[in-house]
Design a protein around this motif. Structure first.
Motif, mmCIF file in Angstrom:
data_model
loop_
_atom_site.group_PDB
_atom_site.id
_atom_site.type_symbol
_atom_site.label_atom_id
_atom_site.label_comp_id
_atom_site.label_asym_id
_atom_site.label_seq_id
_atom_site.Cartn_x
_atom_site.Cartn_y
_atom_site.Cartn_z
ATOM 1 N N GLY A 63 0.814 -1.213 0.000
ATOM 2 C CA GLY A 63 0.000 0.000 0.000
ATOM 3 C C GLY A 63 0.845 1.259 0.000
ATOM 4 O O GLY A 63 1.668 1.476 -0.892
ATOM 5 N N ASN A 64 0.664 2.087 1.026
ATOM 6 C CA ASN A 64 1.388 3.366 1.117
ATOM 7 C C ASN A 64 2.525 3.338 2.135
ATOM 8 O O ASN A 64 3.058 4.387 2.493
ATOM 9 C CB ASN A 64 0.417 4.488 1.504
ATOM 10 N N LEU A 65 2.899 2.154 2.617
ATOM 11 C CA LEU A 65 3.927 2.072 3.660
ATOM 12 C C LEU A 65 5.229 2.749 3.241
ATOM 13 O O LEU A 65 5.900 3.386 4.059
ATOM 14 C CB LEU A 65 4.204 0.607 4.013
ATOM 15 N N HIS A 66 5.556 2.614 1.965
ATOM 16 C CA HIS A 66 6.818 3.170 1.488
ATOM 17 C C HIS A 66 6.839 4.694 1.533
ATOM 18 O O HIS A 66 7.909 5.307 1.451
ATOM 19 C CB HIS A 66 7.082 2.705 0.049
ATOM 20 N N GLN A 67 5.672 5.314 1.675
ATOM 21 C CA GLN A 67 5.601 6.776 1.667
ATOM 22 C C GLN A 67 5.726 7.393 3.061
ATOM 23 O O GLN A 67 5.701 8.615 3.193
ATOM 24 C CB GLN A 67 4.286 7.222 1.009
ATOM 25 N N LEU A 68 5.856 6.552 4.085
ATOM 26 C CA LEU A 68 6.015 7.091 5.437
ATOM 27 C C LEU A 68 7.368 7.766 5.635
ATOM 28 O O LEU A 68 7.487 8.740 6.366
ATOM 29 C CB LEU A 68 5.836 5.969 6.474
ATOM 30 N N GLY A 69 8.407 7.240 4.999
ATOM 31 C CA GLY A 69 9.726 7.843 5.113
ATOM 32 C C GLY A 69 10.346 7.626 6.486
ATOM 33 O O GLY A 69 9.793 6.947 7.365
ATOM 34 N N THR A 70 11.514 8.222 6.702
ATOM 35 C CA THR A 70 12.215 8.073 7.981
ATOM 36 C C THR A 70 11.652 8.987 9.057
ATOM 37 O O THR A 70 11.843 8.736 10.247
ATOM 38 C CB THR A 70 13.715 8.369 7.799
ATOM 39 N N LEU A 71 10.979 10.058 8.637
ATOM 40 C CA LEU A 71 10.316 10.968 9.572
ATOM 41 C C LEU A 71 8.862 11.097 9.126
ATOM 42 O O LEU A 71 8.515 12.011 8.379
ATOM 43 C CB LEU A 71 11.014 12.334 9.587
ATOM 44 N N PRO A 72 7.990 10.197 9.569
ATOM 45 C CA PRO A 72 6.622 10.146 9.049
ATOM 46 C C PRO A 72 5.839 11.444 9.187
ATOM 47 O O PRO A 72 5.033 11.773 8.306
ATOM 48 C CB PRO A 72 5.984 9.016 9.877
ATOM 49 N N HIS A 73 6.044 12.194 10.267
ATOM 50 C CA HIS A 73 5.270 13.433 10.422
ATOM 51 C C HIS A 73 5.568 14.426 9.311
ATOM 52 O O HIS A 73 4.687 15.158 8.867
ATOM 53 C CB HIS A 73 5.536 14.066 11.795
ATOM 54 N N ARG A 74 6.807 14.433 8.828
ATOM 55 C CA ARG A 74 7.173 15.315 7.714
ATOM 56 C C ARG A 74 6.663 14.768 6.376
ATOM 57 O O ARG A 74 6.143 15.517 5.545
ATOM 58 C CB ARG A 74 8.694 15.503 7.675
ATOM 59 N N SER A 75 6.835 13.459 6.170
ATOM 60 C CA SER A 75 6.371 12.849 4.918
ATOM 61 C C SER A 75 4.867 12.992 4.761
ATOM 62 O O SER A 75 4.363 13.295 3.663
ATOM 63 C CB SER A 75 6.756 11.364 4.893
ATOM 64 N N LEU A 76 4.139 12.792 5.866
ATOM 65 C CA LEU A 76 2.680 12.874 5.799
ATOM 66 C C LEU A 76 2.201 14.303 5.585
ATOM 67 O O LEU A 76 1.188 14.538 4.923
ATOM 68 C CB LEU A 76 2.068 12.275 7.063
ATOM 69 N N ARG A 77 2.936 15.282 6.134
ATOM 70 C CA ARG A 77 2.536 16.664 5.858
ATOM 71 C C ARG A 77 2.735 16.995 4.382
ATOM 72 O O ARG A 77 1.895 17.675 3.772
ATOM 73 C CB ARG A 77 3.319 17.652 6.718
ATOM 74 N N ALA A 78 3.832 16.519 3.817
ATOM 75 C CA ALA A 78 4.076 16.771 2.397
ATOM 76 C C ALA A 78 2.969 16.172 1.538
ATOM 77 O O ALA A 78 2.486 16.791 0.575
ATOM 78 C CB ALA A 78 5.436 16.203 1.997
ATOM 79 N N LEU A 79 2.515 14.970 1.894
ATOM 80 C CA LEU A 79 1.419 14.347 1.153
ATOM 81 C C LEU A 79 0.110 15.098 1.359
ATOM 82 O O LEU A 79 -0.682 15.264 0.423
ATOM 83 C CB LEU A 79 1.260 12.887 1.592
ATOM 84 N N SER A 80 -0.125 15.566 2.594
ATOM 85 C CA SER A 80 -1.391 16.256 2.883
ATOM 86 C C SER A 80 -1.493 17.583 2.138
ATOM 87 O O SER A 80 -2.597 18.050 1.835
ATOM 88 C CB SER A 80 -1.540 16.486 4.389
ATOM 89 N N LYS A 81 -0.360 18.206 1.838
ATOM 90 C CA LYS A 81 -0.391 19.446 1.059
ATOM 91 C C LYS A 81 -0.950 19.189 -0.344
ATOM 92 O O LYS A 81 -1.543 20.078 -0.955
ATOM 93 C CB LYS A 81 1.015 20.044 0.968
ATOM 94 N N LYS A 82 -0.776 17.957 -0.814
ATOM 95 C CA LYS A 82 -1.254 17.611 -2.158
ATOM 96 C C LYS A 82 -2.652 17.008 -2.122
ATOM 97 O O LYS A 82 -3.485 17.290 -3.002
ATOM 98 C CB LYS A 82 -0.279 16.629 -2.811
ATOM 99 N N TYR A 83 -2.933 16.210 -1.083
ATOM 100 C CA TYR A 83 -4.192 15.453 -1.059
ATOM 101 C C TYR A 83 -5.208 15.982 -0.047
ATOM 102 O O TYR A 83 -6.346 15.505 -0.016
ATOM 103 C CB TYR A 83 -3.903 13.969 -0.795
ATOM 104 N N GLY A 84 -4.820 16.947 0.774
ATOM 105 C CA GLY A 84 -5.782 17.567 1.662
ATOM 106 C C GLY A 84 -5.621 17.199 3.123
ATOM 107 O O GLY A 84 -4.875 16.278 3.473
#
Length: 527
Positions: A63-84
């Motif tokens: 699924g999306n596990l690979h998108q968590l990155g080494t610092l998930p709070h930063r990776s998820l914010r970057a994704l949320s800027k695109k997806y809401g």
């Protein structure tokens, strides 16, 4: 008796394996093959909940596990800027909702708090917390409500926090004396990170367990165990994301590692409880003088509780209190000092306030803290930029619920990205800058009612230990600012720059420990 207890504890701790890299290449290949066979049909099945929040593209199986990155709070914010601000991910087999805005958090807490009040049961929590019989990870229900009520009224009330004033004063005095000796010995700098971890552990140990549990070499035996537990809590568990493949964690060595560490933890608590039962209670009749173990044992024997406080529940609550109270405190302290060093004008203003309030007294009083309004702004701003637990403790939905028109399935894991919310440019002016003055002009609080600032969580599952944690942070920072001037050490005549990189774990601390050079402040008298 104490020496015998420490030796017994250390012998158990030595049995705990430390190799977390037991998986091999062939095991990884086999794992991928098995996952593909078992899960491909399930994960390619179309969800019956058609109006899910936006979701980034996912890979087969993981699924999306690979998108968590080494610092998930930063990776998820970057994704949320695109997806809401509401984003739906598939982390392996675990459907997950990411919440990244104050408005979404407010709607959850104000309208749907009960639906969002359960917890996912992780592998580490299930083992270390006696089947999640604690408060932080317990399943939502009447027993959890009674346990939380016990913690709020008996362990973490303002009155109880004040009863530990003398412990904080003694531990801070020891810290100040240690740093003073360093100044007198002309040693160039101190490892402040190490010192802040030690004092946080010592305060928590004395308040929760009744004393410090030290080994002969001066290291805290329970502190060592506590750090190992935190490391294992943050370790990747296949079973947490692929429940049908939990057996893989046995093959990789994670489950044996957790269970061996738990054996040491359980034996330690058994010894602590036995020691309290043996203690002569004469002269200790005042409840205010008792530690958490005393209070819980007394309540257990009284029969006045509305639930059965079993021995396992008691030990699970103690694990919550110690682990939750020490690591988050030291992390908050470390980031606060890092920001002060990075912003010397702010440090100067904070020091001037502290020294003006304290005057020429021989010590900083707890009551002095209430007069230090700018210091409180500094700490609040530090918690805004650096919440110790950026993604808060995960939640899980109990039923289907509609949120902003989207349909959220039951048993969805929910991650509130406090780090992203507290840096939202739509809410905060210059959100990436350290500006304590912003809190002088508004009344935003930390207690979970102002959803722009939620380092301690929101709603029913918010942290009940806010007063306990803040009391230690404020008192330690005030003392270190009062007694010493601080600067970065020099190397080859050049002042080093402070490294603000993060290290991911159960809490997010500085990656590089904070080494600073203290100078004793002359206040007109000796310490």
């Amino acid at each position: 008796m104490k020496a015998k207890m420490d030796l017994h504890f250390l012998s158990l701790l030595k049995q705990v394996p430390y190799d977390m890299t037991k998986s091999t290449i062939y095991l990884s290949a086999l794992l991928c093959f098995i996952i593909s066979i078992l899960l491909v049909l399930k994960l390619t099945r179309r969800s019956k909940f058609m109006n899910l929040p936006p979701s980034p593209p996912k890979l087969p199986i993981i699924g999306n596990l690979h998108q968590l990155g080494t610092l998930p709070h930063r990776s998820l914010r970057a994704l949320s800027k695109k997806y809401g601000p509401l984003m739906f991910l598939h982390l392996g087999q675990t459907p997950t909702l990411i919440v990244s805005s104050a408005d979404m958090s407010k709607e959850i807490a104000k309208t749907h708090d009960v639906v969002f009040s359960n917890r996912p049961e992780t592998t580490a929590a299930r083992i270390f917390l006696y089947g999640c019989k604690d408060v932080s990870f317990a399943e939502y229900g009447e027993e959890w409500r009674q346990k939380r009520k016990l913690c709020v009224l008996e362990l973490l009330s303002l009155k109880r926090v004040r009863s530990f004033d003398s412990i904080r004063q003694e531990e801070v005095a020891d810290l100040v004396n240690t740093i003073r000796k360093t100044c007198e010995s002309k040693t160039s700098c101190v490892n402040l990170t190490e010192m802040l971890i030690a004092i946080s552990n010592n305060i928590s140990s004395r308040c929760v367990l009744g004393r410090k549990y030290d080994t002969k070499d001066g290291s805290s035996s329970f502190g060592v165990l506590g750090r190992k537990i935190l490391m294992l809590f943050a370790a990747f568990s296949v079973g947490d994301y692929f429940p049908s493949l939990g057996w893989v964690d046995v093959l990789t060595g994670l489950i044996p590692e957790i269970k061996a560490t738990f054996v040491a933890l359980d034996a330690f608590f058994d010894e602590v409880i036995a020691e309290h039962n043996r203690r002569d209670m004469k002269g200790n009749d005042q409840v205010d003088n008792k530690d958490f173990v005393d209070i819980l044992l007394q309540l257990q024997e009284s029969g006045t509780l509305e639930f059965e406080l079993t021995r396992d529940s008691l030990k699970a609550i103690l694990t919550d209190m110690f682990i939750g109270g020490s690591d988050t405190t030291s992390t908050a302290l470390e980031w606060t000092f890092a920001e002060l060093i990075k912003n010397p004008n702010i440090m100067k203003r904070a020091q001037e306030e502290v020294r003006r309030v304290v005057g020429r007294k021989s010590k900083v009083d707890e009551d002095d803290i209430n007069q230090m309004s700018y210091l409180k702004c500094v700490i609040k701003e530090s918690l805004r930029l650096h919440p110790p637990v950026p993604l808060l403790v995960p939640r899980k939905t109990t039923s289907n619920v509609k949120l902003k028109g989207y349909e959220i399935p039951p048993k969805t894991m929910v991650l509130l990205n406090a780090w992203a919310i507290q840096r939202d440019p739509e809410v905060w002016e210059n959100p990436e800058e350290f500006i304590p003055e912003r809190f002088q002009s508004n009344q935003i609080d930390l207690k979970g009612q102002d959803f722009e600032l939620i380092p301690f969580g929101i709603g029913r599952r918010g942290c009940p230990g806010i007063s306990f944690g803040l009391a230690s942070v404020e008192f330690i920072v005030a003392n270190l600012l009062y007694w010493f001037n601080w600067k970065l050490p020099q190397s080859d005549g050049l002042i080093q720059e402070i490294d603000m990189k993060e290290m991911n774990g159960l809490t997010v601390a500085k990656k590089i420990p904070l080494h600073l050079e203290p100078t004793l402040y002359s206040s007109g008298f000796n310490l």
